[in-house]
Scaffold this motif. Structure first.
Motif, PDB file in Angstrom:
ATOM      1  N   ASP A 291      -3.563  -2.806  -2.875  1.00  0.00           N
ATOM      2  CA  ASP A 291      -2.119  -2.840  -3.077  1.00  0.00           C
ATOM      3  C   ASP A 291      -1.797  -2.464  -4.509  1.00  0.00           C
ATOM      4  O   ASP A 291      -2.432  -2.922  -5.450  1.00  0.00           O
ATOM      5  N   SER A 292      -0.785  -1.631  -4.666  1.00  0.00           N
ATOM      6  CA  SER A 292      -0.354  -1.230  -6.007  1.00  0.00           C
ATOM      7  C   SER A 292       1.149  -1.054  -5.995  1.00  0.00           C
ATOM      8  O   SER A 292       1.760  -0.806  -4.950  1.00  0.00           O
ATOM      9  N   SER A 293       1.750  -1.172  -7.173  1.00  0.00           N
ATOM     10  CA  SER A 293       3.199  -1.032  -7.281  1.00  0.00           C
ATOM     11  C   SER A 293       3.602   0.434  -7.141  1.00  0.00           C
ATOM     12  O   SER A 293       2.797   1.343  -7.315  1.00  0.00           O
ATOM     13  N   GLY A 294       4.885   0.643  -6.843  1.00  0.00           N
ATOM     14  CA  GLY A 294       5.413   1.998  -6.755  1.00  0.00           C
ATOM     15  C   GLY A 294       5.125   2.701  -5.456  1.00  0.00           C
ATOM     16  O   GLY A 294       5.090   3.938  -5.410  1.00  0.00           O
ATOM     17  N   SER A 295       4.916   1.960  -4.372  1.00  0.00           N
ATOM     18  CA  SER A 295       4.601   2.576  -3.093  1.00  0.00           C
ATOM     19  C   SER A 295       5.312   1.842  -1.977  1.00  0.00           C
ATOM     20  O   SER A 295       5.399   0.616  -1.979  1.00  0.00           O
ATOM     21  N   ALA A 296       5.850   2.588  -1.013  1.00  0.00           N
ATOM     22  CA  ALA A 296       6.495   1.997   0.157  1.00  0.00           C
ATOM     23  C   ALA A 296       6.293   2.939   1.335  1.00  0.00           C
ATOM     24  O   ALA A 296       6.250   4.168   1.174  1.00  0.00           O
ATOM     25  N   ILE A 297       6.169   2.369   2.525  1.00  0.00           N
ATOM     26  CA  ILE A 297       5.905   3.148   3.732  1.00  0.00           C
ATOM     27  C   ILE A 297       7.126   3.084   4.647  1.00  0.00           C
ATOM     28  O   ILE A 297       7.732   2.026   4.820  1.00  0.00           O
ATOM     29  N   LEU A 307       6.826   9.835  12.647  1.00  0.00           N
ATOM     30  CA  LEU A 307       5.750   9.991  11.682  1.00  0.00           C
ATOM     31  C   LEU A 307       5.860   8.927  10.604  1.00  0.00           C
ATOM     32  O   LEU A 307       6.928   8.764   9.986  1.00  0.00           O
ATOM     33  N   LEU A 308       4.786   8.225  10.364  1.00  0.00           N
ATOM     34  CA  LEU A 308       4.725   7.267   9.271  1.00  0.00           C
ATOM     35  C   LEU A 308       4.282   7.994   8.015  1.00  0.00           C
ATOM     36  O   LEU A 308       3.336   8.795   8.052  1.00  0.00           O
ATOM     37  N   LEU A 309       4.963   7.751   6.934  1.00  0.00           N
ATOM     38  CA  LEU A 309       4.587   8.391   5.673  1.00  0.00           C
ATOM     39  C   LEU A 309       4.779   7.431   4.517  1.00  0.00           C
ATOM     40  O   LEU A 309       5.536   6.460   4.600  1.00  0.00           O
ATOM     41  N   GLU A 310       4.105   7.734   3.441  1.00  0.00           N
ATOM     42  CA  GLU A 310       4.146   6.887   2.253  1.00  0.00           C
ATOM     43  C   GLU A 310       4.933   7.576   1.142  1.00  0.00           C
ATOM     44  O   GLU A 310       4.685   8.757   0.831  1.00  0.00           O
ATOM     45  N   ILE A 311       5.864   6.850   0.565  1.00  0.00           N
ATOM     46  CA  ILE A 311       6.646   7.336  -0.574  1.00  0.00           C
ATOM     47  C   ILE A 311       6.116   6.665  -1.834  1.00  0.00           C
ATOM     48  O   ILE A 311       6.005   5.433  -1.890  1.00  0.00           O
ATOM     49  N   GLN A 312       5.772   7.459  -2.834  1.00  0.00           N
ATOM     50  CA  GLN A 312       5.261   6.937  -4.083  1.00  0.00           C
ATOM     51  C   GLN A 312       6.245   7.205  -5.212  1.00  0.00           C
ATOM     52  O   GLN A 312       6.897   8.254  -5.238  1.00  0.00           O
ATOM     53  N   CYS A 313       6.335   6.254  -6.131  1.00  0.00           N
ATOM     54  CA  CYS A 313       7.218   6.396  -7.282  1.00  0.00           C
ATOM     55  C   CYS A 313       6.482   5.913  -8.527  1.00  0.00           C
ATOM     56  O   CYS A 313       5.767   4.904  -8.490  1.00  0.00           O
ATOM     57  N   LEU A 314       6.658   6.640  -9.599  1.00  0.00           N
ATOM     58  CA  LEU A 314       6.077   6.270 -10.890  1.00  0.00           C
ATOM     59  C   LEU A 314       7.169   6.294 -11.942  1.00  0.00           C
ATOM     60  O   LEU A 314       7.875   7.298 -12.086  1.00  0.00           O
TER      61      LEU A 314
END
Length: 457
Positions: A291-297, A307-314
């Motif tokens: 688990d890490s911050s800046g990620s949501a599915i 479709l399941l996808l992952e959104i990443q933010c920095l």
């Protein structure tokens, strides 16, 4: 001697004009209007034939018309069969388009090789040599029948039809419609009259002789089929390949006379060609075990597929006067709107460089608003250094007043997430339905952005 008339036709959209002019008033393109010579003699009625090769015979009652069920044939390419709604229709004429390098020739090379194992098949290339095609077949290590796969390098429609007749071909690929010409039309290859007449002649032959055909078509800078729109009406189906920043290709049917147009096929471009992706959600999820911050599915909908996808933010502290906003695969205007909603309703101050990314290189359409909550969750997760569990799926549209609006096809999306093992799913309050119970996941409906933040933070 036949009287000849002059017409001025736009090469982009097919609009005709009484005289030459610099700009086409229909498509607004410059220097696309060319002069064509048209014979004034009208063809005899007996020589006129419809696109399907059937004209005349008088009016008939519905009971007098023989009903023929369309025969479907599985191609062996799973995602193509999915888009064609159960396989290739015998005797159909199909157009496939896409940007240069999208994989049109690669996909159809594999298809013609598979079809040659079942029936006599021909690939007509008017843009490359036969040795180039053979090199591609060897590079992709395609399995084909030596006795029933024919290659042809020809630009004349009449010569192509002669070869189809002589070899008794039942499956053919024409590469491309903008490169072939017919004697029945004036103009250079790719002109509206040539494209229309060539497509009509090929379609008539296929319908009369039960030949299945794929035609490759070029696209213009607006990612639309180059040439007259009549071309779309002539054929049975229109397939288009969308390219993403990575190796993912999306195949969609914009027209299909033998099925629906809601199905989307997912391919991956590799050294073995265009390979079908049976479980796209595995590609669009990073697969990280930590688990890490800046990620949501979240769960999006492509056609009738979820479709399941992952959104990443920095987010990082900015080193300049104005913070940067960078997004890959997302609409920048939507990002700006969501950050404005956060500032207004949650008093969140974002004086950071912000980077958004979609895992897997997929591009999200602007109309796909169900990712709003996941975008906000990923942004706040990176900004405030908290973790959104990887067993959590978030979906919902965010309105300007901070309310969570319902999304379409809520139940299928929730079922898709539950099938992939997500234990908690956040959805809009108005999307909640009793059928979501018993899926093995905790369904949490939310009404506002404040409720979401209290639950995930």
């Amino acid at each position: 001697m036949a009287k000849v008339k002059t017409a001025f036709v736009c090469n982009e959209c097919g609009q005709d004009f009484p005289r030459w002019q610099g700009q086409c008033t229909a498509c607004k393109e410059w220097n696309t209007i060319s002069e064509l010579k048209i014979s004034a003699n009208k063809p005899a009625r007996s020589s006129i034939s419809g696109y399907a090769g059937e004209v005349g015979g008088g009016a008939k009652k519905l009971s007098e018309v023989a009903g023929v069920e369309a025969e479907k044939l599985l191609t062996g390419i799973g995602e193509l069969d999915r888009v064609l709604c159960g396989g290739l229709t015998s005797g159909s004429v199909n157009i496939i388009s896409g940007d240069p390098g999208a994989g049109k020739t690669t996909l159809l090379s594999a298809l013609v090789a598979l079809m040659s194992q079942i029936m006599p098949s021909l690939y007509c290339t008017a843009e490359e040599s036969l040795s180039q095609f053979k090199n591609r077949v060897n590079r992709l290590k395609l399995n084909y029948s030596e006795d029933t796969l024919y290659l042809l390098s020809e630009t004349s429609v009449e010569a192509i039809i002669e070869e189809l007749e002589a070899k008794k071909v039942k499956f053919a690929v024409i590469d491309s419609i903008q490169a072939v010409v017919t004697e029945t039309a004036n103009g250079s290859p790719g002109s509206p009259s040539q494209v229309k007449s060539s497509a009509q002649a090929l379609t008539q032959y296929c319908k009369k002789n039960n030949v299945t055909m794929f035609i490759i078509a070029h696209v213009n800078k607006n990612n639309e089929i180059a040439g007259p729109q009549t071309l779309v009406h002539i054929v049975d189906s229109l397939l288009h390949i969308d390219t993403n920043d990575g190796q993912i290709r999306t195949l969609r049917a914009n027209k299909n006379r033998f099925g629906d147009v809601d199905t989307v096929g997912i391919f991956r471009m590799s050294e073995r060609g265009m390979t079908s992706v049976d479980n796209p959600s595995e590609i669009f999820l990073s697969g990280s075990s930590t688990d890490s911050s800046g990620s949501a599915i979240t769960c999006i909908r492509k056609g009738n597929r979820n479709l399941l996808l992952e959104i990443q933010c920095l987010t990082t502290e900015t080193e300049t006067e104005f913070p940067q906003r960078v997004c890959v695969g997302l609409n920048m205007n939507r990002i700006k709107m969501l950050t404005g909603i956060l500032r207004k309703h949650t008093k969140t101050k974002i004086f950071h460089d912000t980077f958004f990314n979609i895992v897997g290189g997929l591009k999200i359409d602007e109309s796909e608003t169900c990712i709003d909550l996941a975008l906000v969750a990923a942004l706040l997760s990176s900004l405030n250094e908290f973790v959104v569990p990887r067993t959590t799926c978030i979906m919902g549209e965010l309105s300007l007043n901070g309310d969570v609006r319902p999304i379409d096809s809520g139940v299928p999306r929730v079922k898709e997430a539950a099938q992939h093992g997500f234990t908690e799913i956040f959805i809009p309050y108005r999307n909640y339905h009793k059928s979501m119970e018993g899926l093995g996941a905790k369904i949490t409906p939310v009404k506002t952005i404040h409720e979401l933040l209290e639950l995930i933070n």
